[in-house]
Structures are given as C-alpha cells and as structure tokens.
Design a protein around this motif. Structure first.
Motif, PDB file in Angstrom:
ATOM      1  N   PHE A 125      30.071  30.092  72.423  1.00 11.34           N
ATOM      2  CA  PHE A 125      29.608  30.300  71.071  1.00 11.34           C
ATOM      3  C   PHE A 125      30.753  30.345  70.030  1.00 11.34           C
ATOM      4  N   ASP A 126      30.453  30.020  68.596  1.00  6.21           N
ATOM      5  CA  ASP A 126      31.366  29.359  67.978  1.00  6.21           C
ATOM      6  C   ASP A 126      32.103  30.845  67.403  1.00  6.21           C
ATOM      7  N   PRO A 127      32.590  30.319  66.697  1.00  8.41           N
ATOM      8  CA  PRO A 127      33.580  31.718  66.227  1.00  8.41           C
ATOM      9  C   PRO A 127      33.163  33.010  65.289  1.00  8.41           C
ATOM     10  N   ASN A 128      31.962  32.568  64.643  1.00  9.84           N
ATOM     11  CA  ASN A 128      30.528  33.756  64.390  1.00  9.84           C
ATOM     12  C   ASN A 128      29.538  34.226  65.149  1.00  9.84           C
ATOM     13  N   GLY A 129      29.908  33.944  65.795  1.00 14.61           N
ATOM     14  CA  GLY A 129      28.637  34.187  67.156  1.00 14.61           C
ATOM     15  C   GLY A 129      26.960  33.492  67.245  1.00 14.61           C
ATOM     16  N   HIS A 130      27.504  31.992  66.991  1.00 12.57           N
ATOM     17  CA  HIS A 130      26.681  30.977  66.542  1.00 12.57           C
ATOM     18  C   HIS A 130      26.627  30.414  68.152  1.00 12.57           C
ATOM     19  N   ARG A 131      25.414  30.121  68.899  1.00 15.79           N
ATOM     20  CA  ARG A 131      25.143  29.740  70.555  1.00 15.79           C
ATOM     21  C   ARG A 131      25.725  28.307  70.168  1.00 15.79           C
ATOM     22  N   LEU A 132      26.263  28.132  70.509  1.00 18.06           N
ATOM     23  CA  LEU A 132      25.467  25.878  70.407  1.00 18.06           C
ATOM     24  C   LEU A 132      25.652  25.712  72.543  1.00 18.06           C
ATOM     25  N   GLU A 133      25.514  24.489  71.455  1.00 17.10           N
ATOM     26  CA  GLU A 133      24.711  23.937  73.213  1.00 17.10           C
ATOM     27  C   GLU A 133      25.243  21.601  72.993  1.00 17.10           C
ATOM     28  N   LEU A 134      26.248  21.398  73.772  1.00 21.77           N
ATOM     29  CA  LEU A 134      26.615  20.237  73.908  1.00 21.77           C
ATOM     30  C   LEU A 134      25.628  19.602  74.811  1.00 21.77           C
ATOM     31  N   ALA A 135      24.789  18.480  74.869  1.00 18.95           N
ATOM     32  CA  ALA A 135      23.918  18.293  75.724  1.00 18.95           C
ATOM     33  C   ALA A 135      24.351  16.785  76.041  1.00 18.95           C
ATOM     34  N   PHE A 136      23.954  16.127  77.284  1.00 14.60           N
ATOM     35  CA  PHE A 136      24.191  14.000  77.553  1.00 14.60           C
ATOM     36  C   PHE A 136      22.641  13.936  78.311  1.00 14.60           C
ATOM     37  N   ASN A 137      22.023  13.019  77.270  1.00 18.26           N
ATOM     38  CA  ASN A 137      21.034  12.824  77.607  1.00 18.26           C
ATOM     39  C   ASN A 137      20.625  12.149  78.899  1.00 18.26           C
ATOM     40  N   THR A 138      20.406  12.768  79.792  1.00 22.66           N
ATOM     41  CA  THR A 138      19.666  11.631  81.511  1.00 22.66           C
ATOM     42  C   THR A 138      19.128  10.968  81.618  1.00 22.66           C
ATOM     43  N   GLY A 139      17.663  11.462  80.502  1.00 27.22           N
ATOM     44  CA  GLY A 139      16.359  11.534  81.214  1.00 27.22           C
ATOM     45  C   GLY A 139      15.995   9.967  80.978  1.00 27.22           C
ATOM     46  N   THR A 140      15.339   9.965  82.418  1.00 30.95           N
ATOM     47  CA  THR A 140      14.717   7.902  82.660  1.00 30.95           C
ATOM     48  C   THR A 140      13.567   7.984  81.700  1.00 30.95           C
ATOM     49  N   PRO A 141      12.902   6.491  81.379  1.00 30.56           N
ATOM     50  CA  PRO A 141      11.785   6.245  80.667  1.00 30.56           C
ATOM     51  C   PRO A 141      10.964   6.470  81.342  1.00 30.56           C
ATOM     52  N   ALA A 142      10.526   6.987  82.839  1.00 29.52           N
ATOM     53  CA  ALA A 142       8.906   7.352  83.724  1.00 29.52           C
ATOM     54  C   ALA A 142       9.206   9.294  83.219  1.00 29.52           C
ATOM     55  N   MET A 143      10.727  10.036  82.965  1.00 28.77           N
ATOM     56  CA  MET A 143      10.476  11.443  83.168  1.00 28.77           C
ATOM     57  C   MET A 143       9.747  11.758  81.319  1.00 28.77           C
ATOM     58  N   MET A 144      10.651  11.212  80.434  1.00 30.19           N
ATOM     59  CA  MET A 144      10.098  11.354  79.000  1.00 30.19           C
ATOM     60  C   MET A 144       8.452  11.122  79.277  1.00 30.19           C
ATOM     61  N   ASN A 145       7.774   9.406  79.985  1.00 28.23           N
ATOM     62  CA  ASN A 145       6.457   8.918  79.278  1.00 28.23           C
ATOM     63  C   ASN A 145       5.806  10.833  80.254  1.00 28.23           C
ATOM     64  N   GLN A 146       6.248  10.867  80.957  1.00 28.82           N
ATOM     65  CA  GLN A 146       4.932  12.488  82.215  1.00 28.82           C
ATOM     66  C   GLN A 146       5.711  13.100  81.635  1.00 28.82           C
ATOM     67  N   LEU A 147       7.152  13.692  80.625  1.00 30.28           N
ATOM     68  CA  LEU A 147       7.068  14.915  79.650  1.00 30.28           C
ATOM     69  C   LEU A 147       5.770  14.797  78.706  1.00 30.28           C
ATOM     70  N   ASN A 148       5.187  14.046  78.242  1.00 29.65           N
ATOM     71  CA  ASN A 148       5.548  13.541  76.471  1.00 29.65           C
ATOM     72  C   ASN A 148       3.330  13.679  77.472  1.00 29.65           C
ATOM     73  N   SER A 149       2.961  12.821  78.356  1.00 28.10           N
ATOM     74  CA  SER A 149       1.209  12.956  78.677  1.00 28.10           C
ATOM     75  C   SER A 149       1.215  14.449  79.196  1.00 28.10           C
ATOM     76  N   VAL A 150       1.846  15.765  79.613  1.00 28.30           N
ATOM     77  CA  VAL A 150       1.814  16.852  79.656  1.00 28.30           C
ATOM     78  C   VAL A 150       2.102  18.197  78.607  1.00 28.30           C
ATOM     79  N   LYS A 151       2.179  17.780  76.996  1.00 23.67           N
ATOM     80  CA  LYS A 151       3.090  17.965  76.418  1.00 23.67           C
ATOM     81  C   LYS A 151       1.920  18.922  75.776  1.00 23.67           C
ATOM     82  N   TRP A 152       0.892  18.321  75.675  1.00 20.42           N
ATOM     83  CA  TRP A 152      -0.129  18.800  75.200  1.00 20.42           C
ATOM     84  C   TRP A 152      -1.458  20.042  76.360  1.00 20.42           C
ATOM     85  N   ASP A 153      -1.395  19.655  77.245  1.00 17.52           N
ATOM     86  CA  ASP A 153      -2.020  20.935  78.332  1.00 17.52           C
ATOM     87  C   ASP A 153      -1.254  22.060  78.625  1.00 17.52           C
TER      88      ASP A 153
END
Length: 180
Positions: A125-153
C-alpha cells in the motif's frame, strides 16, 4: 473512435508532497507536473485542489488530487481492499525481488511474490491506502493463446452462473499449464 492510450489515471491523496516524494523514493517515478486551482474547471465548484502527475513509464501517467476542504479520505467498505489496485509492470524478476527488499527495508509490508502463472506479483500500500502491485510477466505465447481462446466462454459462463469458471484454473491450482 479508437482510444490511443490512457492519458492519466487519477486518485485522491492525503498529502500531495508526501505522495510525490513516496513514489519517487520507493518506485523511482518522476514528478512530471502540478496543477492547482481554487475552482474545479469542469464543474466550476469552489474547491481548491493540488493535482500532481507522476511518470509511470512509457507515456503512462499516475495523478493524484489533494482536496483539503473535503472530508477525510476513506474507502468503499463494501469493496475488499485487495480488489481496487494499480498494477505496474517491471522488467525482470530480479527487479521485482530487489524492489520487494527495498520496500521491506523501508518498513513497508509486502505480500508475495504471488505466482499467477502468466506473471508474478508483489502487493503493498502507498501512504494514501491505495493498493499497489508490481508484476513481472512470465507467460508464454501458448499460455496467452490458451487464455485468449477461453475468455468469452469464461465471461459468458460467469454472467450466467456467477461462479468461477474453471477454463483457466491452471493459473492458480498448483498443477500448472499443460500445453494442448
């Protein structure tokens, strides 16, 4: 119309100077601009404010308003604290871990590293109480394709049932991604 990018995202802060200094010290984000008025330009309401803008990298801007004449800041108590947050991307796992250590050394409580399969995150959290996230991408193209193919379902199933669909359970079930 096609949106070009987010121009800025604005949140309220308790103290503009403290906020700018905190983001500079802990996240290396530069102070870009300050605007102060006694009247809100869009509504013409007499409400003095300080509006500060901070560089979040690659043309992204995070802004804050200090509103000294408004009631004290509070959060929506019907929304869990973990839901509303600002997530920033970092360039490497080493950078994520080093930042986690610097935050902890400064006395800031950090949750994680949390493995989301396609990225790893820390939360604080920052000093105002806002939650913050730091993220490092680790997804592979196959993972992203899988997620893309099921998003609407997933979205349609959620809309019908209000129960978590299991199409992407591999992200957090401990079994991991299995390439189809």
């Amino acid at each position: 119309m096609l949106i070009q990018k987010i121009h800025h995202v604005a949140y309220r802060c308790i103290n503009a100077k403290q906020t700018v200094e905190w983001y500079l010290k802990h996240l290396g984000m530069d102070f870009v601009l300050a605007i102060a008025e006694d009247e809100v330009p869009s509504t013409k309401a007499p409400d003095p404010y300080m509006h500060v803008f901070i560089d979040a990298g690659m043309g992204n801007v995070l802004a804050f308003f200090e509103l000294p004449n408004s009631p004290a800041m509070d959060r929506d108590h019907n929304t869990p604290a973990w839901t509303q947050h600002i997530a920033f991307e970092v360039g490497s796992m080493d950078e994520l871990l080093a930042t986690k250590q610097r935050l902890q050394d400064a006395g800031i409580e950090v949750i994680g590293v949390t493995d989301h399969a396609i990225f790893k995150s820390i939360y604080f959290f920052d000093p105002n109480g806002h939650r913050l996230e730091l993220a490092f991408n680790t997804g592979t193209p196959a993972m992203m394709n899988q997620l893309n193919s099921v998003k609407w379902d997933m979205l349609n199933e959620w809309d019908r049932t209000k129960k978590a669909p299991k199409h992407a359970a591999w992200m957090h079930d401990g079994k991991g991604f299995v390439e189809a």
